[in-house]
Design a protein around this motif. Structure first.
Motif, PDB file in Angstrom:
ATOM      1  N   GLN A  46      -6.930   2.890   5.809  1.00 63.58           N
ATOM      2  CA  GLN A  46      -6.123   4.115   5.955  1.00 63.58           C
ATOM      3  C   GLN A  46      -5.755   4.657   4.583  1.00 63.58           C
ATOM      4  OE1 GLN A  46      -3.181   2.150   8.302  1.00 63.58           O
ATOM      5  NE2 GLN A  46      -3.803   3.130  10.226  1.00 63.58           N
ATOM      6  N   GLY A  47      -5.457   3.734   3.698  1.00 67.74           N
ATOM      7  CA  GLY A  47      -5.081   4.131   2.354  1.00 67.74           C
ATOM      8  C   GLY A  47      -6.216   4.848   1.635  1.00 67.74           C
ATOM      9  N   GLN A  48      -7.417   4.401   1.868  1.00 68.07           N
ATOM     10  CA  GLN A  48      -8.544   5.073   1.206  1.00 68.07           C
ATOM     11  C   GLN A  48      -8.653   6.528   1.651  1.00 68.07           C
ATOM     12  OE1 GLN A  48     -12.365   3.128   1.369  1.00 68.07           O
ATOM     13  NE2 GLN A  48     -13.252   4.660  -0.012  1.00 68.07           N
ATOM     14  N   LEU A  49      -8.372   6.769   2.926  1.00 72.47           N
ATOM     15  CA  LEU A  49      -8.409   8.151   3.425  1.00 72.47           C
ATOM     16  C   LEU A  49      -7.368   9.005   2.691  1.00 72.47           C
ATOM     17  CD1 LEU A  49      -8.785   7.570   7.281  1.00 72.47           C
ATOM     18  CD2 LEU A  49     -10.562   8.147   5.583  1.00 72.47           C
ATOM     19  N   GLU A 129       1.908   6.202   5.334  1.00 69.78           N
ATOM     20  CA  GLU A 129       0.909   6.622   4.336  1.00 69.78           C
ATOM     21  C   GLU A 129       1.176   5.959   2.986  1.00 69.78           C
ATOM     22  OE1 GLU A 129      -0.590  11.095   5.575  1.00 69.78           O
ATOM     23  OE2 GLU A 129       1.510  10.861   4.958  1.00 69.78           O
ATOM     24  N   VAL A 130       2.463   5.828   2.644  1.00 73.47           N
ATOM     25  CA  VAL A 130       2.778   5.168   1.377  1.00 73.47           C
ATOM     26  C   VAL A 130       2.362   3.703   1.429  1.00 73.47           C
ATOM     27  CG1 VAL A 130       4.609   4.566  -0.263  1.00 73.47           C
ATOM     28  CG2 VAL A 130       4.663   6.780   0.903  1.00 73.47           C
ATOM     29  N   TYR A 131       2.656   3.029   2.547  1.00 76.05           N
ATOM     30  CA  TYR A 131       2.179   1.647   2.706  1.00 76.05           C
ATOM     31  C   TYR A 131       0.661   1.590   2.528  1.00 76.05           C
ATOM     32  CZ  TYR A 131       6.533  -0.588   4.366  1.00 76.05           C
ATOM     33  OH  TYR A 131       7.792  -1.133   4.440  1.00 76.05           O
ATOM     34  N   ALA A 132      -0.010   2.511   3.168  1.00 75.69           N
ATOM     35  CA  ALA A 132      -1.475   2.470   3.172  1.00 75.69           C
ATOM     36  C   ALA A 132      -2.043   2.707   1.775  1.00 75.69           C
ATOM     37  CB  ALA A 132      -2.008   3.524   4.155  1.00 75.69           C
ATOM     38  N   VAL A 133      -1.547   3.736   1.096  1.00 73.34           N
ATOM     39  CA  VAL A 133      -2.148   4.070  -0.201  1.00 73.34           C
ATOM     40  C   VAL A 133      -1.753   3.016  -1.247  1.00 73.34           C
ATOM     41  CG1 VAL A 133      -0.396   5.604  -1.219  1.00 73.34           C
ATOM     42  CG2 VAL A 133      -2.829   6.082  -1.576  1.00 73.34           C
ATOM     43  N   THR A 134      -0.592   2.401  -1.068  1.00 73.86           N
ATOM     44  CA  THR A 134      -0.228   1.290  -1.951  1.00 73.86           C
ATOM     45  C   THR A 134      -1.198   0.128  -1.725  1.00 73.86           C
ATOM     46  OG1 THR A 134       2.094   1.965  -1.844  1.00 73.86           O
ATOM     47  CG2 THR A 134       1.648  -0.272  -2.641  1.00 73.86           C
ATOM     48  N   TYR A 136      -4.192   0.384  -0.757  1.00 75.23           N
ATOM     49  CA  TYR A 136      -5.489   0.764  -1.312  1.00 75.23           C
ATOM     50  C   TYR A 136      -5.516   0.565  -2.831  1.00 75.23           C
ATOM     51  CZ  TYR A 136      -9.713   3.358  -2.369  1.00 75.23           C
ATOM     52  OH  TYR A 136     -10.953   3.713  -2.832  1.00 75.23           O
ATOM     53  N   ILE A 137      -4.442   0.945  -3.517  1.00 73.25           N
ATOM     54  CA  ILE A 137      -4.376   0.742  -4.979  1.00 73.25           C
ATOM     55  C   ILE A 137      -4.462  -0.753  -5.297  1.00 73.25           C
ATOM     56  CG2 ILE A 137      -2.891   0.945  -7.020  1.00 73.25           C
ATOM     57  CD1 ILE A 137      -1.747   3.537  -5.774  1.00 73.25           C
ATOM     58  N   LEU A 138      -3.713  -1.563  -4.526  1.00 73.80           N
ATOM     59  CA  LEU A 138      -3.729  -3.007  -4.742  1.00 73.80           C
ATOM     60  C   LEU A 138      -5.137  -3.553  -4.503  1.00 73.80           C
ATOM     61  CD1 LEU A 138      -0.384  -3.903  -2.907  1.00 73.80           C
ATOM     62  CD2 LEU A 138      -0.770  -3.909  -5.382  1.00 73.80           C
ATOM     63  N   ASN A 139      -5.796  -3.004  -3.498  1.00 73.98           N
ATOM     64  CA  ASN A 139      -7.156  -3.433  -3.191  1.00 73.98           C
ATOM     65  C   ASN A 139      -8.121  -3.062  -4.320  1.00 73.98           C
ATOM     66  OD1 ASN A 139      -9.927  -2.262  -1.748  1.00 73.98           O
ATOM     67  ND2 ASN A 139      -9.333  -4.343  -1.096  1.00 73.98           N
ATOM     68  N   LEU A 140      -7.967  -1.847  -4.864  1.00 74.83           N
ATOM     69  CA  LEU A 140      -8.807  -1.431  -6.007  1.00 74.83           C
ATOM     70  C   LEU A 140      -8.624  -2.396  -7.173  1.00 74.83           C
ATOM     71  CD1 LEU A 140      -8.310   2.467  -6.115  1.00 74.83           C
ATOM     72  CD2 LEU A 140     -10.422   1.243  -5.540  1.00 74.83           C
ATOM     73  N   GLY A 141      -7.446  -2.960  -7.282  1.00 76.76           N
ATOM     74  CA  GLY A 141      -7.163  -3.912  -8.350  1.00 76.76           C
ATOM     75  C   GLY A 141      -7.496  -5.349  -7.969  1.00 76.76           C
ATOM     76  N   GLY A 142      -8.092  -5.531  -6.796  1.00 76.00           N
ATOM     77  CA  GLY A 142      -8.500  -6.874  -6.390  1.00 76.00           C
ATOM     78  C   GLY A 142      -7.331  -7.773  -6.017  1.00 76.00           C
ATOM     79  N   ILE A 143      -6.209  -7.166  -5.707  1.00 75.90           N
ATOM     80  CA  ILE A 143      -5.012  -7.967  -5.414  1.00 75.90           C
ATOM     81  C   ILE A 143      -4.925  -8.305  -3.932  1.00 75.90           C
ATOM     82  CG2 ILE A 143      -2.470  -7.970  -5.545  1.00 75.90           C
ATOM     83  CD1 ILE A 143      -2.876  -5.960  -7.973  1.00 75.90           C
ATOM     84  N   ASP A 147      -9.575  -5.846   4.124  1.00 78.60           N
ATOM     85  CA  ASP A 147      -9.054  -5.693   5.491  1.00 78.60           C
ATOM     86  C   ASP A 147      -7.533  -5.872   5.543  1.00 78.60           C
ATOM     87  OD1 ASP A 147      -8.805  -8.335   4.892  1.00 78.60           O
ATOM     88  OD2 ASP A 147      -9.919  -9.060   6.650  1.00 78.60           O
ATOM     89  N   PHE A 148      -6.892  -5.679   4.411  1.00 83.15           N
ATOM     90  CA  PHE A 148      -5.451  -5.946   4.349  1.00 83.15           C
ATOM     91  C   PHE A 148      -4.635  -4.805   4.934  1.00 83.15           C
ATOM     92  CE2 PHE A 148      -1.335  -6.490   2.159  1.00 83.15           C
ATOM     93  CZ  PHE A 148      -1.113  -7.836   2.442  1.00 83.15           C
ATOM     94  N   GLU A 149      -3.560  -5.184   5.614  1.00 83.39           N
ATOM     95  CA  GLU A 149      -2.586  -4.185   6.051  1.00 83.39           C
ATOM     96  C   GLU A 149      -1.237  -4.534   5.432  1.00 83.39           C
ATOM     97  OE1 GLU A 149      -1.424  -2.647  10.364  1.00 83.39           O
ATOM     98  OE2 GLU A 149      -0.042  -4.165   9.574  1.00 83.39           O
TER      99      GLU A 149
END
Ligand code: HEC
Ligand code: HEC
Ligand SMILES: [Ca+2]
Ligand SMILES: [Ca+2]
Ligand SMILES: [Ca+2]
Ligand SMILES: [Ca+2]
Ligand SMILES: [Ca+2]
Ligand SMILES: [Ca+2]
Ligand SMILES: [Co+2]
Ligand SMILES: [Co+2]
Lengths: 246, 404, 404, 246
Positions: A46-49, A129-134, A136-143, A147-149
């Motif tokens: 969702q965050g990627q969207l 949306e804030v949860y989701a995009v946060t 996504y940022i964490l995911n981009l950083g490999g954190i 499939d994380f929510e």
């Protein structure tokens, strides 16, 4: 009588009690202990969207863009996630410090995106949306994994994976009034050093990087600005004290 | 731009033509009063503007404009030339619609209008405001040519407002638990900063609406900003809408990602706030040119976030020898202090430096001393001694020196 | 203009709509830095302008514009709102073409450029400037409605310049014979005023070019004016082109026909210069209306041409009883001092007054005392206690009172 | 060495000596003892020509106009010329004080006209024209006869006829720093007076003489400006402390 002269700073009758709805509307801050965070949830997907639609134009598809602001993602390693110290901050291996290299607390990311992003439409995102995009940022950083929510209950666990979570110190004298300075210079008055060499100056090719300095100084006074543009400089008479004495 | 020759009194033959032939303004009728109901500087002063430093930031609404310190006098910064730092642009907010909320560890969370805040008893105090990143480009090397860019995130005004502690007490603040406040702005960034209650309790932190006799300028937070004397500008939250009292720091973006000082061991110092003692010579300074040899008044500014300036020493030989400068009165706490020292320039190379000492006895450090403790990647809180090299040509350049 | 209702915090139902519905500036991106390289006040501040008093003068270039004291804070007057007094209009003079001549009883008559004057060692000092005719319309009766018109020929700035005595000494002044100077402007009126050497010798009289951190404004004498602390504004000669040292006063037009004070016996006092101790409440003041009953901060300005303010007393009952007000620091010599006193208004009639005492012990007089000595035709140097009547409606009006 | 730190206020090398021609061009002041007055002459008749051409438009044919500035001529008598005191200043017989009623020194007239008049073309008159127009003003005031010619030598004699030549006093404490104040108020703190009545206020009909005071006060703050124009005033709620408490 008509009038009372009162004790200072009494303010009688000024202001009124805030309503719960008013406090809710404005008290949006989220602290490191997650006090203030609203319930909600959002997945990396969702965050990627959200990101692609509302963030990527400024920050780049992978948070790597340097165009509008310094990169958000990059420069952190799995080892950093383990240690909680971003090693590149010590080694200088990465030239630019990204957000994820510095930010110690996940609450900070959530709070800031929630209050200030997207830059041109702040406070337009829902909590989810804030949860989701946060996420996504964490995911981009490999954190966090793909499939994380992220939600209010697992924030604390994520905090334990922030790459620079141990990267901050408050051991310094620059916060509290009572703090002690770390740097000590002595007030020597004469023959303080033997020799002085110029160790740094502006290279000639950069002389006009800030425009024509003549145009950034007054047309009268004890000095003029230097002519640093290619336009012809007025003739200066610097070899005598004053034309009047000629 | 007139040439230098025009600016020198000339006594060729009978005398200076601008004396012998009376100017137009001696022989005519000038303009009426209130031709400008709100006055402006002379058109001959237009070189003095606040300016951006090319390449420093990427977008103008998250950027800095620097005060032209090279041309300012005394201690007051004209409000039109006050430096700017915005994170999400500036606004001209309708003050009738602006509110301040106080919440958190208080017995009565409250809301105030500007009418109500401006009815309260107020104080007026002169204080400097300096961005924590002032001189930040110079941590490693000389990067910018003039004092506008090296030190121009610095201004000084007379601020008028209400001591925050009085309003918190009125709201029933819990000073035992509530050891921190969060200040929050009403703009897009809704800037948030944590301030230790110790500072608020001193009575120095103000809910300010006045600046130099009039209301705050829009770029400086109209109609309400926090004034936190001695502390870096980012804590002086503009467009202030809310104060929350809490029992721990808030770890906001601008105290966790920015305004954190990178030390050589890779750790960042968090919540660095106080602007330590610092000074800079503004005339003569980098990018200027001396008109000719002879008498000059070396002058500049000194300040300390920990109190008043006690002394400023000036060196004209790169730090070998120093002489105490004259301090302009009044010398006020957490306020700019103008210093000056008369000097005759013989035409030979010189390196000008100033070094301030504050009321705590702290001495402004050299780059060598400062970097010895903090390295050169800190970005923030560079309060090192500034060197200006005077060349035989009269040109003055920004340099850093190494002494041994 | 928004109504009062809009300006009150409202908590009807859920709460105030301006809190519940976030304003545009909380949800958008603001303007860039340096959008105004020289900044301006908020558009919501446009009511505060310098204004002429209708009917006072016949032509705008020999007239006065008054400072809006009713809306100013602290002691500094924003330069854009500094009062104006011109006798033959104002000019924006090319400073490269401006010269200062010193002649008369000096061993070396000399000429200086602005470059040369600005190279000299300088001082920066905060001083008030008041026109000798300030409050002049009120000698006989109440004539004007607001403090802008009763007291607005008053401003206060940080001035930067060179002590005149140092330059006279440099020219070889004969201080034994030369007990007076003549100061002369370069404008059409070429304003001339005599100043006793005693004042110059004090070191307080300045050849000033700086005002509030920047150059003088054109309306205030750019590029050079005399600053004569404590003395009426007409002696602070603007566009200063010449200083002559002489052995007797010059009897110029503005010390023989104007700025002479008519006494009851038909004699005029000549060379009246010093602005004696005076004060005025600026909020609440004439022409204003209190928003409602409750807490108010009574605040105003006090000053003395003979030194510093020692105390200001405030009365809310027309002079029956007085209470010392709090003085804002720093309290400087020949400078405005802000005072304030908290007050709760019950909704009944009141008469507000302030009375200043200076460092010489001089007490600001009532109209009765002042007129007892000087009558009511003096025109100049009216430093009487000002009365503002607060009506039950909240309206505040300019009144004069008779006590017995 | 490169540099000397000098004693304060030395200014070495700044400025230059003024030339005689420069001093002549600017040193135009004329003192009460006539120091500074250039040689020259001008008759009443010549003065009338100057006056009618260059002064009358603003000051009136007889110096009586109130249009651009207060009258220059009027209010003085032969008796005043005898006594050197303008009696109307004491009696208040003349409502407005003209220039000739006040000016004690003829040098002042000469100096001022020479430096500042005509208002829109100051310093355009020759010395002879200044003599002449000064003679004309004096003649309008009955101080010199119609066939009079003013020159540098008879100025002193004219001075002895100035109607208000004895009308000035320097017996006051407002000039020198060391001067003593003439007015003495005492600092009473309580029960200072028994009764206070309003003795003067602005009459209702003049309430809007200075425009709408609402527009001359800030739109926020502890007070508002009063609505003094005919435009409709906003409704004020002055009977309660704050709307918030309702
Ligand atoms: C129109 C451009 C723009 C858009 C769209 C935008 N940003 Fe930003 N972002 C910025 C700028 C500029 C800053 C720096 C603001 C400052 O200086 O405080 C920033 C800062 C940030 C930061 C803090 C970085 C740091 O190191 O301080 C984060 C996190 C962030 N943005 C995330 C987002 C997210 C998430 C979105 C979309 C929901 C988004 N941004 C949309 C321009 C943008
Ligand atoms: C364009 C209008 C105008 C003209 C023409 C003019 N005057 Fe004036 N005059 C004024 C004004 C306005 C003042 C007041 C100046 C001031 O406020 O200092 C004045 C002041 C004076 C005064 C001083 C009066 C006083 O009481 O202060 C004298 C004397 C005088 N004028 C004489 C002359 C003479 C002689 C001429 C012609 C040679 C002349 N004027 C032409 C407008 C004019
Ligand atoms: Ca909160
Ligand atoms: Ca010289
Ligand atoms: Ca800052
Ligand atoms: Ca005056
Ligand atoms: Ca002379
Ligand atoms: Ca209330
Ligand atoms: Co900032
Ligand atoms: Co005047």
């Amino acid at each position: 009588g008509c009038c009372t002269i009162v004790q200072a700073w009494a303010f009688e009758g000024l202001g009124r009690v805030a309503t719960p709805a008013e406090i809710k509307a404005w008290d949006i801050d989220v602290r490191p202990d997650f006090k203030g965070i609203p319930k909600g949830r959002g997945s990396v997907q969702q965050g990627q969207l959200v990101w692609d639609a509302q963030c990527a134009s400024c920050h780049g598809a992978f948070g790597e863009s340097n165009e509008v602001f310094t990169p958000i993602v990059g420069g952190t390693t799995d080892a950093d996630i383990q240690s909680g110290h971003v090693a590149a901050l010590r080694t200088g291996a990465v030239p630019q410090r990204t957000t994820l290299m510095k930010v110690p607390t996940v609450s900070t990311l959530w709070d800031y995106v929630n209050r200030a992003m997207p830059w041109n439409a702040p406070k337009s995102l829902s909590a989810n949306e804030v949860y989701a995009v946060t996420a996504y940022i964490l995911n981009l950083g490999g954190i966090v994994p793909d499939d994380f929510e992220l939600n209010q209950d697992n924030m604390a666990a994520v905090q334990n994976k922030m790459p620079n979570r141990h990267g901050m110190t408050q051991q310094h004298g620059l916060w509290q009034v009572s703090g002690k300075p770390d740097v000590k210079e002595r007030r020597c008055m004469s023959n303080c050093v033997r020799s002085v060499v110029v160790s740094s100056s502006i290279p000639d090719y950069a002389a006009d990087a800030h425009g024509n300095l003549m145009d950034q100084n007054r047309v009268i006074g004890p000095v003029r600005g230097q002519q640093t543009s290619t336009a012809l400089a007025p003739k200066l008479a610097v070899s005598h004290v004053s034309a009047g004495e000629a | 731009v007139p040439t230098l020759a025009q600016a020198q009194a000339q006594a060729v033959g009978e005398g200076d033509p601008v004396i012998l032939q009376l100017p137009e303004h001696s022989k005519g009728l000038g303009q009426s009063v209130a031709a400008h109901p709100y006055g402006q500087p002379s058109k001959y002063e237009s070189n003095l503007q606040r300016r951006q430093s090319p390449g420093l930031t990427r977008v103008g609404a998250a950027s800095v404009s620097f005060s032209p310190l090279q041309g300012l006098f005394g201690m007051i910064t004209p409000s039109g030339l006050h430096f700017e730092r915005h994170h999400q642009g500036w606004w001209d907010i309708d003050p009738t619609q602006h509110r301040l909320m106080i919440n958190g560890l208080v017995s009565r969370p409250m809301v105030f209008t500007m009418d109500e805040l401006m009815r309260m008893e107020s104080v007026s105090r002169m204080h400097f405001i300096e961005c924590g990143a002032n001189s930040g480009m110079e941590w490693g090397n000389v990067a910018v040519p003039t004092v506008q860019y090296t030190h121009g995130m610095l201004s000084c005004s007379e601020f008028t407002g209400v001591p925050l502690i009085k309003v918190l007490e009125y709201c029933g603040v819990d000073l035992k638990k509530g050891r921190f406040i969060l200040a929050e702005g009403a703009d897009g960034s809704s800037m948030t900063r944590t301030i230790p209650m110790e500072m608020v309790e001193s009575g120095e932190v103000l809910l300010a609406y006045g600046q130099n006799g009039e209301m705050l300028r829009p770029e400086n937070g109209y109609p309400l900003r926090l004034v936190v004397p001695g502390v870096q500008g980012v804590s002086w939250v503009k467009y202030l809408r809310r104060i929350e009292v809490g029992d721990q720091p808030y770890g906001t973006k601008d105290e966790s990602v920015h305004y954190v000082d990178l030390m050589p061991d890779g750790q960042h110092r968090q919540y660095t706030s106080i602007q330590e003692c610092k000074s800079v010579i503004t005339t003569p300074s980098g990018g200027q040119k001396l008109l000719n040899t002879g008498f000059y008044n070396i002058t500049g500014l000194a300040w300390s976030g920990r109190g008043a300036i006690k002394a400023v020493d000036v060196s004209v030989d790169g730090g070998r020898n120093w002489k105490p400068a004259r301090l302009e009165e009044p010398v006020l706490s957490k306020c700019l202090t103008r210093f000056s020292l008369p000097w005759v320039w013989s035409g030979q190379e010189a390196i000008l430096q100033s070094r301030a000492v504050d009321s705590t006895g702290y001495v402004q450090p050299s780059y060598q001393t400062l970097r010895g403790v903090r390295g050169s990647k800190s970005v923030y809180h560079n309060n090192a001694i500034q060197s200006w090299q005077v060349l035989a040509s009269g040109e003055v350049n920004n340099v850093q020196v190494k002494a041994s």
